[in-house]
Write a protein that holds these residues in place. Sequence first.
Motif, mmCIF file in Angstrom:
data_model
loop_
_atom_site.group_PDB
_atom_site.id
_atom_site.type_symbol
_atom_site.label_atom_id
_atom_site.label_comp_id
_atom_site.label_asym_id
_atom_site.label_seq_id
_atom_site.Cartn_x
_atom_site.Cartn_y
_atom_site.Cartn_z
ATOM 1 N N SER A 172 5.776 -2.598 3.329
ATOM 2 C CA SER A 172 5.577 -1.153 3.280
ATOM 3 C C SER A 172 4.634 -0.795 2.146
ATOM 4 O O SER A 172 4.481 -1.545 1.177
ATOM 5 N N ARG A 173 4.004 0.375 2.265
ATOM 6 C CA ARG A 173 3.124 0.853 1.192
ATOM 7 C C ARG A 173 3.912 1.058 -0.093
ATOM 8 O O ARG A 173 3.441 0.723 -1.178
ATOM 9 N N ALA A 200 4.507 -10.800 0.707
ATOM 10 C CA ALA A 200 5.061 -9.785 1.605
ATOM 11 C C ALA A 200 6.064 -10.462 2.527
ATOM 12 O O ALA A 200 5.754 -11.485 3.140
ATOM 13 N N ASN A 201 7.256 -9.882 2.607
ATOM 14 C CA ASN A 201 8.322 -10.482 3.398
ATOM 15 C C ASN A 201 8.626 -9.634 4.627
ATOM 16 O O ASN A 201 8.412 -8.423 4.631
ATOM 17 N N LYS A 202 9.107 -10.284 5.672
ATOM 18 C CA LYS A 202 9.481 -9.622 6.931
ATOM 19 C C LYS A 202 8.285 -8.917 7.568
ATOM 20 O O LYS A 202 8.366 -7.770 8.002
ATOM 21 N N GLU A 209 -2.370 -6.959 9.429
ATOM 22 C CA GLU A 209 -3.736 -6.639 8.999
ATOM 23 C C GLU A 209 -3.746 -5.479 8.012
ATOM 24 O O GLU A 209 -4.503 -5.487 7.036
ATOM 25 N N LYS A 210 -2.870 -4.491 8.221
ATOM 26 C CA LYS A 210 -2.809 -3.342 7.316
ATOM 27 C C LYS A 210 -2.356 -3.771 5.924
ATOM 28 O O LYS A 210 -2.837 -3.244 4.915
ATOM 29 N N LEU A 211 -1.444 -4.720 5.869
ATOM 30 C CA LEU A 211 -0.945 -5.191 4.580
ATOM 31 C C LEU A 211 -2.016 -5.954 3.806
ATOM 32 O O LEU A 211 -2.096 -5.847 2.582
ATOM 33 N N GLU A 216 -5.735 -5.660 -0.864
ATOM 34 C CA GLU A 216 -7.105 -5.607 -1.378
ATOM 35 C C GLU A 216 -7.361 -4.288 -2.092
ATOM 36 O O GLU A 216 -7.988 -4.251 -3.163
ATOM 37 N N GLU A 217 -6.860 -3.206 -1.512
ATOM 38 C CA GLU A 217 -7.036 -1.868 -2.101
ATOM 39 C C GLU A 217 -6.385 -1.781 -3.478
ATOM 40 O O GLU A 217 -6.936 -1.198 -4.410
#
Length: 264
Positions: A172-173, A200-202, A209-211, A216-217
Amino acid sequence: MPKTENNQRVFCDQVIAITGKGGTGKTAVAALLIRSLSKKGQFILAVDADADTNLPETLGCENVKTIGDAKEFLQAEITKPRPDNPDMNKESVLQSKVYEIIEEMPGYDLLVMGRPEGSGCYCYVNNLLRGIMDKLVKNYDLVVIDAEAGLEHFSRKIIRDIDDLIVVTDASRRGFRTAERIHELVNELESNIGSIHVIANKVTDANREKLVKLAEELKLNLIGMIPLDPKIEEMDIKGIPLFEIPDDSVAAVEIENIVKKLGF
């Protein structure tokens, strides 16, 4: 117990600490890392530094003693009148207690820190413990610490130097923002920490791809993304330790990739 080679101490090559907020699967990741690294022949000291003490059960250890018990014992000994032995070596007493607490398991030893201090000042006992831990960790190839969700333990520095800090986040963000904040706090504390990584888990195919873009952001070093693994949920419900997870489970496969990136 800690090993020696030709009667010489074998110095610790690396200290890895795993942190992250509650509910992210931090302890499961720690257990899977210990499992993978022990299978590669690393002689590991696994340290449960989380007051919730979930790592032993995840690894399949039961009825473990804790450093908290040893500290309380020594605190009581310090305040007790000892006319029969005024020169008691308190460091030796605590060190012997620490060695009694270490659980010897196939491929690793386990040391559980346990609950925080009780009433009274434990500064003296903690200072003794730091010196003992400095000596202890040098007898292993590798130390893996399942740390608390917060960072107070880094400021206390029971184990002073950490080579790799791994922050486990959910997909999540908000979770990634928490990882970013932990990164900032580590720098503010000026701790002796080498590299900071994020796992990042789960993760699902829908958000993978969003993660990557989010990491990177936020300029986070995303070292791995562990897929949502139904096998872990099944084992958790049945009370089966993660040490027994099949090698071909999606989580175990990704952990192998992460271990390679860490240099093993």
